[in-house]
Design a protein around this motif. Structure first.
Motif, mmCIF file in Angstrom:
data_model
loop_
_atom_site.group_PDB
_atom_site.id
_atom_site.type_symbol
_atom_site.label_atom_id
_atom_site.label_comp_id
_atom_site.label_asym_id
_atom_site.label_seq_id
_atom_site.Cartn_x
_atom_site.Cartn_y
_atom_site.Cartn_z
ATOM 1 N N TRP A 1 48.476 45.183 42.799
ATOM 2 C CA TRP A 1 49.171 46.240 43.523
ATOM 3 C C TRP A 1 50.389 45.702 44.258
ATOM 4 O O TRP A 1 51.418 46.382 44.354
ATOM 5 N N ARG A 2 50.289 44.472 44.740
ATOM 6 C CA ARG A 2 51.438 43.858 45.404
ATOM 7 C C ARG A 2 52.575 43.636 44.397
ATOM 8 O O ARG A 2 53.751 43.896 44.703
ATOM 9 N N ASP A 3 52.223 43.206 43.190
ATOM 10 C CA ASP A 3 53.240 43.003 42.148
ATOM 11 C C ASP A 3 53.874 44.331 41.731
ATOM 12 O O ASP A 3 55.091 44.415 41.532
ATOM 13 N N LEU A 4 53.055 45.368 41.590
ATOM 14 C CA LEU A 4 53.584 46.679 41.210
ATOM 15 C C LEU A 4 54.534 47.214 42.292
ATOM 16 O O LEU A 4 55.565 47.821 41.981
ATOM 17 N N ALA A 5 54.176 46.981 43.546
ATOM 18 C CA ALA A 5 55.046 47.407 44.635
ATOM 19 C C ALA A 5 56.388 46.680 44.578
ATOM 20 O O ALA A 5 57.445 47.276 44.828
ATOM 21 N N ALA A 6 56.354 45.396 44.238
ATOM 22 C CA ALA A 6 57.596 44.626 44.146
ATOM 23 C C ALA A 6 58.468 45.127 43.001
ATOM 24 O O ALA A 6 59.691 45.229 43.137
ATOM 25 N N VAL A 7 57.855 45.443 41.850
ATOM 26 C CA VAL A 7 58.614 46.003 40.724
ATOM 27 C C VAL A 7 59.250 47.321 41.132
ATOM 28 O O VAL A 7 60.422 47.597 40.853
ATOM 29 N N PHE A 8 58.477 48.160 41.800
ATOM 30 C CA PHE A 8 58.996 49.453 42.235
ATOM 31 C C PHE A 8 60.187 49.269 43.173
ATOM 32 O O PHE A 8 61.213 49.947 43.053
ATOM 33 N N ALA A 9 60.064 48.354 44.141
ATOM 34 C CA ALA A 9 61.136 48.133 45.113
ATOM 35 C C ALA A 9 62.418 47.677 44.432
ATOM 36 O O ALA A 9 63.520 48.020 44.876
ATOM 37 N N GLY B 1 44.606 44.804 53.605
ATOM 38 C CA GLY B 1 45.676 44.215 52.801
ATOM 39 C C GLY B 1 46.573 45.281 52.190
ATOM 40 O O GLY B 1 47.800 45.127 52.133
ATOM 41 N N LEU B 2 45.967 46.371 51.729
ATOM 42 C CA LEU B 2 46.758 47.484 51.208
ATOM 43 C C LEU B 2 47.676 48.060 52.291
ATOM 44 O O LEU B 2 48.863 48.293 52.067
ATOM 45 N N LEU B 3 47.111 48.298 53.458
ATOM 46 C CA LEU B 3 47.895 48.891 54.536
ATOM 47 C C LEU B 3 49.078 48.018 54.932
ATOM 48 O O LEU B 3 50.099 48.519 55.408
ATOM 49 N N ARG B 4 48.943 46.711 54.712
ATOM 50 C CA ARG B 4 50.037 45.805 55.082
ATOM 51 C C ARG B 4 51.113 45.711 54.002
ATOM 52 O O ARG B 4 52.155 45.073 54.225
ATOM 53 N N LEU B 5 50.904 46.325 52.845
ATOM 54 C CA LEU B 5 51.919 46.273 51.800
ATOM 55 C C LEU B 5 53.247 46.849 52.289
ATOM 56 O O LEU B 5 54.315 46.377 51.917
ATOM 57 N N GLY B 6 53.161 47.878 53.102
ATOM 58 C CA GLY B 6 54.387 48.492 53.612
ATOM 59 C C GLY B 6 55.181 47.588 54.526
ATOM 60 O O GLY B 6 56.383 47.804 54.725
ATOM 61 N N GLU B 7 54.526 46.586 55.108
ATOM 62 C CA GLU B 7 55.247 45.652 55.970
ATOM 63 C C GLU B 7 56.163 44.754 55.152
ATOM 64 O O GLU B 7 57.239 44.359 55.607
ATOM 65 N N ASP B 8 55.737 44.434 53.922
ATOM 66 C CA ASP B 8 56.522 43.554 53.065
ATOM 67 C C ASP B 8 57.511 44.313 52.191
ATOM 68 O O ASP B 8 58.560 43.785 51.821
ATOM 69 N N GLU B 9 57.185 45.548 51.827
ATOM 70 C CA GLU B 9 58.033 46.356 50.952
ATOM 71 C C GLU B 9 58.387 47.659 51.665
ATOM 72 O O GLU B 9 57.585 48.579 51.727
ATOM 73 N N PRO B 10 59.583 47.763 52.215
ATOM 74 C CA PRO B 10 59.930 48.962 52.992
ATOM 75 C C PRO B 10 59.873 50.258 52.201
ATOM 76 O O PRO B 10 59.758 51.334 52.789
ATOM 77 N N ARG B 11 59.962 50.190 50.880
ATOM 78 C CA ARG B 11 59.897 51.410 50.073
ATOM 79 C C ARG B 11 58.460 51.862 49.812
ATOM 80 O O ARG B 11 58.244 52.868 49.140
ATOM 81 N N VAL B 12 57.503 51.118 50.333
ATOM 82 C CA VAL B 12 56.090 51.432 50.088
ATOM 83 C C VAL B 12 55.460 51.984 51.361
ATOM 84 O O VAL B 12 55.624 51.425 52.449
ATOM 85 N N THR B 13 54.739 53.078 51.201
ATOM 86 C CA THR B 13 53.943 53.651 52.284
ATOM 87 C C THR B 13 52.496 53.705 51.821
ATOM 88 O O THR B 13 52.223 54.085 50.678
ATOM 89 N N VAL B 14 51.569 53.320 52.686
ATOM 90 C CA VAL B 14 50.148 53.361 52.345
ATOM 91 C C VAL B 14 49.451 54.330 53.287
ATOM 92 O O VAL B 14 49.474 54.149 54.509
ATOM 93 N N LEU B 15 48.863 55.392 52.728
ATOM 94 C CA LEU B 15 48.128 56.370 53.519
ATOM 95 C C LEU B 15 46.685 55.904 53.699
ATOM 96 O O LEU B 15 46.038 55.490 52.734
#
Length: 628
Positions: A150-158, A199-213
């Motif tokens: 999920w971290r890798d997918l978030a990076a691709v998206f960003a 860990g999921l909730l912290r994804l938004g801290e590293d990728e500003p385009r990601v929000t975790v509900l």
């Protein structure tokens, strides 16, 4: 005719696109369960046809993907976005294709160009890969692998998309927890699962385009979060109720990003903020704390105080004697809220709609920025009928339910909280002092001369970026293009050597206003300096700040060797007051643009900084002209 019947009639007659401007009000008047059913009637509506008939509607394109069957989320999200006056276009990717779609920059998901991409995570994404039999270490291994994925997918998206990606935390089903028979293993599994969600909730801290509900709070209120029959037979891993609540949270997120969050909470007092009737029971007879019912009112006040501390402006709108209301706010020993927590106390015997108009005018805000809460059905109906722009909340019945009613629709959800937000009430109270000073001044010129306005214009620093992004999202009146930007987008522009992002700050004899505006500049060919946008908070209108800042930019452009400055005005329903800003300050020619009118300044004669204020301008206000 009920709202659902009206929607069905419009759909059946083929007139839904033509009358789409009715949809928001029809859906807003429905209870949640009826709204969820009615949203199905919006499926298949031709968004292009709606946009042609209603060009003022803001279109929102969203893509939903995930591990299971998510048609219910697409339907609910369509309804929730429409309820907030938006024109939704919600697409659904193929079943179980989320990893392939998000991991491939060339996929149809990215080709859609959506501003909102939702990847729904559920327990099967993890537990389908756990062996049988399993122990906690097997689950720990899969969780680590999934988090990395999920971290890798978030990076691709960003790297690929300009929109927002939403993930969610994953509920742990009891049916899997109790497959481990000993309590130490169950506790270990719970700890591992919660660590993965953290860990999921912290994804938004590293990728500003990601929000975790965070789904846990939604599960707390949702009935039947999971149906094992639907999971087995239909691949539906989260219940329709949970997906409906998920859709509502997504709509709140979109609404905030579109600059449509509410700014003012206007509250009745008797039986709303406290128990009892002030005029009958007196200050000492008010019910706040010390009894179960009093504690319910105190809990509601505590919530309101929390909202106020994050920038929500509070106003008391009450049919009571003004002096008695102030005596209560100042002197009752158990009140959480005090006079200084309110930007306005409008007590008297006028109709509440009239008081709300006065409030909006005094705050220089639109009525659509106001939420009005009252225990009286009559007062709520009267305000709703006369001021349809105002959001009306009926706090009916038991005061223990007031908290839930106020929080139910996330009216004040924000994309971020800045230092200006935490000082917002103080800043507006200072504005009231300025208004009193104006009324005592002999003229507007005397007022400005005595105000002692100080303006600073400089390149934005890192600490300014959240506030500048917020200005693009929340400023509607003095906003020349209404382009909405995230913090990351503002940061990217600030780092671009061909651009400048300028922060406007102001202060006067009553105190500092903080960052009140922004200028976004870009070097174009020609050499032409492009004003991409200019914004100014409504709190500082009519003080010459925009003239001072434009003067500084035009002078800097001329000194840098530019021949022309170009700026575009894009009209909206709310920014008409700046429609003639460019001509007023010396832009002498104009031509039609793609979205509005483009104005040009030849730099032959530059408007001066107003004499009643002082301007401090930083170095390098404009980027260097492009070389050919």
């Amino acid at each position: 005719m009920s709202g659902r019947e009206r929607l069905r009639e419009l759909r059946r007659s083929g007139l839904l696109a033509e009358h789409y401007d009715e949809v928001a009000a029809l859906l807003a008047a429905m209870p949640p369960e009826e709204r969820a059913r009615s949203a199905r009637l919006l499926a298949g509506v031709d968004a292009e046809a709606v946009a042609r008939r209603h060009p003022g509607l803001r279109r929102v394109k969203a893509v939903v993907t995930g591990h299971g069957t998510l048609e219910a989320l697409r339907t609910a999200l369509t309804g929730e976005l429409a309820r907030h006056g938006l024109l939704p276009e919600v697409e659904l990717t193929g079943y179980g294709t989320s990893v392939a779609e998000l991991g491939d920059p060339g996929s149809s998901l990215y080709a859609a160009g959506a501003e909102l991409t939702v990847c729904v995570l559920d327990h099967t994404a993890v537990l389908d890969e756990v062996p049988v039999p399993f122990d906690t270490e097997d689950v720990a291994r899969v969780l680590r692998e999934k988090l990395a994925l999920w971290r890798d997918l978030a990076a691709v998206f960003a790297r690929t998309s300009g929109g927002t990606l939403v993930f969610n935390t994953i509920p742990l089903p009891r049916a899997w927890q109790v497959r481990l028979l000993d309590h130490p293993s169950r506790a270990r599994l719970g700890a591992l699962w919660r660590e993965a969600n953290a860990g999921l909730l912290r994804l938004g801290e590293d990728e500003p385009r990601v929000t975790v509900l965070d789904l846990d709070p939604l599960l707390f209120d949702a009935p039947g979060p999971h149906d094992p029959r639907l999971e087995v037979y239909a691949g539906t891993h989260l219940s329709e109720a949970v997906l409906g609540a998920y859709a509502a949270e997504l709509a709140h997120l979109v609404r905030a990003g579109a600059g449509r969050g509410k700014k003012v909470l206007a509250l009745d007092l008797d039986h709303t903020l406290w128990g009892g009737v002030l005029g009958d029971d007196g200050v000492e007879g008010l019910e706040v704390a010390h009894t179960p019912r009093g504690e319910a009112f105190r809990a509601f006040q505590t919530l309101v105080k929390q909202l106020q501390s994050q920038g929500v402006l509070l106003a008391a709108v009450s049919k009571n004697d003004p002096e008695t209301v102030l005596a209560a706010l100042r002197g009752h020993p158990d009140l959480v809220l005090r006079e200084e927590d309110f930007v306005a106390v409008l007590a008297g015997w006028k109709p509440k709609a009239e008081s709300l108009r006065t409030l909006a005018a005094e705050l220089n805000l639109g009525l659509d920025a106001v939420v009005f809460a009252d225990d009286s059905a009559h007062e709520c109906a009267a305000v709703a009928a006369e001021l349809p722009e105002v959001t009306v909340l009926h706090l009916a019945g038991d005061p223990a339910l007031h908290v839930r009613t106020l929080l139910a629709d996330g009216w004040f959800t924000a994309t971020g909280i800045t230092s200006e937000d935490r000082r917002r009430t103080l800043l507006y109270r200072q504005e009231s002092a300025r208004a009193e000073f104006l009324s005592a001044a002999g003229s507007a010129a005397d007022f400005l001369a005595g105000l002692g306005v100080e303006v600073s214009l400089a390149s934005a620093g890192e600490a300014d970026l959240p506030r500048l992004a917020q200005l693009t999202l929340r400023t509607n009146q003095f906003n020349l293009t209404t382009e909405r930007l995230s913090v990351e987008e503002v940061r990217a522009r600030a780092a671009d050597p061909a651009r400048r992002v300028l922060a406007i700050s102001s202060a006067d004899r009553f105190g500092g206003n903080g960052v009140v505006g922004a200028l976004f500049l870009r070097a174009g060919p020609g050499p032409v300096l492009v004003v991409e946008n200019m914004l100014l908070s409504c709190r500082v209108f009519a003080r010459g700040i925009e003239q001072a800042c434009l003067s500084a930019v035009l002078e800097a452009a001329r000194a840098a060797g530019y021949r022309t400055v170009r700026g575009e005005y894009r009209p909206t329903a709310k920014n008409a007051k700046v429609g003639d800003l460019y001509p007023h300050y010396g832009f002498t020619s104009a031509e039609p643009g793609e979205h509005g009118t483009v104005h040009f300044h030849d730099l032959a004669s530059v408007v001066a900084v107003p004499g009643h204020l002082s301007l401090t301008a930083g170095e390098g206000l404009v980027p260097p002209p492009l070389t050919t």
